[in-house]
Design an enzyme around this catalytic site. Structure first.
Site, PDB file in Angstrom:
ATOM      1  N   ARG A 262       0.687  -1.513   0.216  1.00  0.00           N
ATOM      2  CA  ARG A 262      -0.229   0.011   0.599  1.00  0.00           C
ATOM      3  C   ARG A 262       0.733   1.337   0.267  1.00  0.00           C
ATOM      4  O   ARG A 262       2.112   1.168   0.888  1.00  0.00           O
ATOM      5  CB  ARG A 262      -0.854  -0.297   1.534  1.00  0.00           C
ATOM      6  CG  ARG A 262      -1.118   0.820   2.341  1.00  0.00           C
ATOM      7  CD  ARG A 262      -1.637   0.965   3.533  1.00  0.00           C
ATOM      8  NE  ARG A 262      -1.189   0.392   4.756  1.00  0.00           N
ATOM      9  CZ  ARG A 262      -0.193   0.727   5.672  1.00  0.00           C
ATOM     10  NH1 ARG A 262      -0.139   1.906   5.246  1.00  0.00           N
ATOM     11  NH2 ARG A 262      -0.124   0.547   6.686  1.00  0.00           N
ATOM     12  N   HIS A 266      -2.931   3.540   6.190  1.00  0.00           N
ATOM     13  CA  HIS A 266      -3.303   2.495   6.405  1.00  0.00           C
ATOM     14  C   HIS A 266      -5.154   3.069   6.283  1.00  0.00           C
ATOM     15  O   HIS A 266      -5.651   2.818   5.569  1.00  0.00           O
ATOM     16  CB  HIS A 266      -3.073   2.361   8.067  1.00  0.00           C
ATOM     17  CG  HIS A 266      -4.399   1.116   7.992  1.00  0.00           C
ATOM     18  ND1 HIS A 266      -4.794   0.052   7.761  1.00  0.00           N
ATOM     19  CD2 HIS A 266      -5.697   2.074   9.433  1.00  0.00           C
ATOM     20  CE1 HIS A 266      -6.132  -0.438   8.649  1.00  0.00           C
ATOM     21  NE2 HIS A 266      -6.020   0.576   9.376  1.00  0.00           N
ATOM     22  N   TYR A 275       6.370   5.171  10.989  1.00  0.00           N
ATOM     23  CA  TYR A 275       6.531   3.573  10.934  1.00  0.00           C
ATOM     24  C   TYR A 275       7.221   3.484  10.052  1.00  0.00           C
ATOM     25  O   TYR A 275       7.928   2.468  10.222  1.00  0.00           O
ATOM     26  CB  TYR A 275       5.692   3.486  11.686  1.00  0.00           C
ATOM     27  CG  TYR A 275       4.469   2.898  10.833  1.00  0.00           C
ATOM     28  CD1 TYR A 275       4.193   2.051   9.967  1.00  0.00           C
ATOM     29  CD2 TYR A 275       3.452   3.772  10.581  1.00  0.00           C
ATOM     30  CE1 TYR A 275       3.556   2.427   8.741  1.00  0.00           C
ATOM     31  CE2 TYR A 275       2.420   3.982   9.897  1.00  0.00           C
ATOM     32  CZ  TYR A 275       2.355   2.787   9.108  1.00  0.00           C
ATOM     33  OH  TYR A 275       0.896   3.703   8.193  1.00  0.00           O
TER      34      TYR A 275
END
Ligand SMILES: Cc1ncc(C[n+]2csc(CCOP(=O)(O)OP(=O)(O)O)c2C)c(N)n1
Length: 368
Positions: A262, A266, A275
């Site tokens: 992706r 998210h 992250y």
């Protein structure tokens, strides 16, 4: 058949490689004659461009405050569209919250997707006509529903498979293992389509599991497992076609691991820069982009040119803008709608909550 042999090899010896038909450079590794004709290849491309265009528009809508939180899928178009195009109208689809490329390709109106992310009840009720169940936000619970539906198809002697869409994070849930176990024992016609996009929100796959691959878990249940390049729309289409054929022949379920990435967050409530190294990862994955590789192939085969590309871009924008303006012009959803479609008859505590809400709305002058 070359395809079947190639898939078998991968399922019996799980390793870091995956099954691939179309390379990132747009070259074919095996012949596709008899499986994917020119019009299907061009159709796949059109669907992927349409999906990427509406995905980007939905993010803009959210940023403008005109839509709620949204889960983007850019980068995962081939895994979703290649798999859904391999299904027949009778099959049953169990999506999670990121599968709008797949559901819209199957025929769900884009308006429904936008309604869902605007928090409207009528966006979250699935699409009965096309056998699409409502999107599952609880991780992995819908795998059990897919298994149940496949069992029903078996009992009714219907020639239909059920397909459940989920991510790598879902494979750590008990429901995933229970589903594979039950489907394996009963040789049910189910396809477990895992889009391994490398992350469950911020958790990378190497912290999610010590398995090298997800596909290898199929062998624990003695079912078929296929690891496919999830950015290769031809590879995904062939893998799912093969899984479907096996399911209808009574050979049981297949776990398909589509390896993908992706590109973005998210959801719009997330910031991936916190992250992971976005620059480094995007540089790597954009070279494997699902849309670009198919375009290279189509151009080489003289099936696509610049004029068609501009026309497609204009058509997508027009259709998507039309869908967006239709939904934005709807009267606002009524707050009481949240109490509908859960119980046939509301139990006392729900009735009380509804009454309480009505009191508040009347007090605030929002209801007569
Ligand atoms: C049962 C359950 N536990 C936790 C959550 C919170 N949650 C939402 S998305 C997510 C990560 C899922 O990752 P993955 O399965 O890899 O799918 P992806 O979002 O990458 O498509 C989690 C843990 C949830 N929705 N449901």
């Amino acid at each position: 058949m070359i395809i079947e042999e190639s898939l078998r090899r991968i399922s019996s010896e799980p390793h870091e490689d995956f099954y691939q038909v179309l390379t990132p450079e747009g070259e074919l590794l095996i012949p596709i004659d008899g499986m994917i004709d020119n019009s299907l290849a061009v159709g796949m491309y059109r669907h992927m461009v349409y999906a990427r265009t509406f995905d980007r528009k939905c993010i803009s809508l959210q940023r403008q405050g005109r839509m709620g939180t949204y889960a983007p899928f850019e980068g995962q178009e081939a895994a979703q569209i290649g798999s859904v195009l391999a299904l027949s109208d009778d099959d049953w689809m169990f999506p999670s919250y990121r599968e709008h490329a797949a559901t819209v390709t199957r025929g769900q109106p884009l308006q429904t997707v936008i309604r869902y992310w605007k928090g409207r009840l009528d966006g979250g009720v699935g699409y009965r006509e096309k056998h699409i169940l409502p999107p599952s936000v609880p991780i992995a619970t819908h795998l059990l529903h897919a298994v149940g539906a496949a069992w029903a198809s078996r009992i009714r002697h219907e020639a239909a498979v059920s397909i459940a869409y989920f991510g790598d994070g879902a494979t750590s849930e008990g429901d995933f293992h229970e589903s594979l176990n039950f489907a394996g024992v009963n040789r049910l016609p189910v396809i477990f389509l895992c889009q391994n996009n490398g992350y469950a929100i911020s958790v990378p796959f190497n912290k999610q599991s010590s398995s090298r691959t997800i596909a290898q878990r199929a062998s624990a249940y003695d079912i078929e497992g296929i690891r496919v390049d999830g950015n290769d729309v031809f590879g995904v289409y062939m893998a799912v076609s093969e899984a479907r054929k096996r399911a209808l022949e009574g050979q049981g379920p297949t776990l398909v691991e589509a390896v993908t990435f992706r590109y973005g967050a998210h959801t719009t409530a997330d910031d991936p820069k916190k992250y992971r190294d976005q620059e480094e990862l995007l540089a790597k994955w954009r070279k494997r982009d699902p849309i670009h590789r198919l375009r290279r192939f189509l151009e080489r085969e003289d099936l696509w040119d610049e004029r068609q590309e501009s026309q497609l871009a204009a058509d997508c924008t027009e259709q998507i803008d039309q869908a967006i303006s239709e939904v934005l012009s709807l009267p606002p959803e009524q707050p009481e709608a949240m109490f509908e479609h859960v119980y046939a008859e509301a139990p006392w505590h729900i009735a009380e909550q509804r009454e309480e809400l009505n009191r508040i709305l009347r007090k605030d002058g929002m209801q007569s």
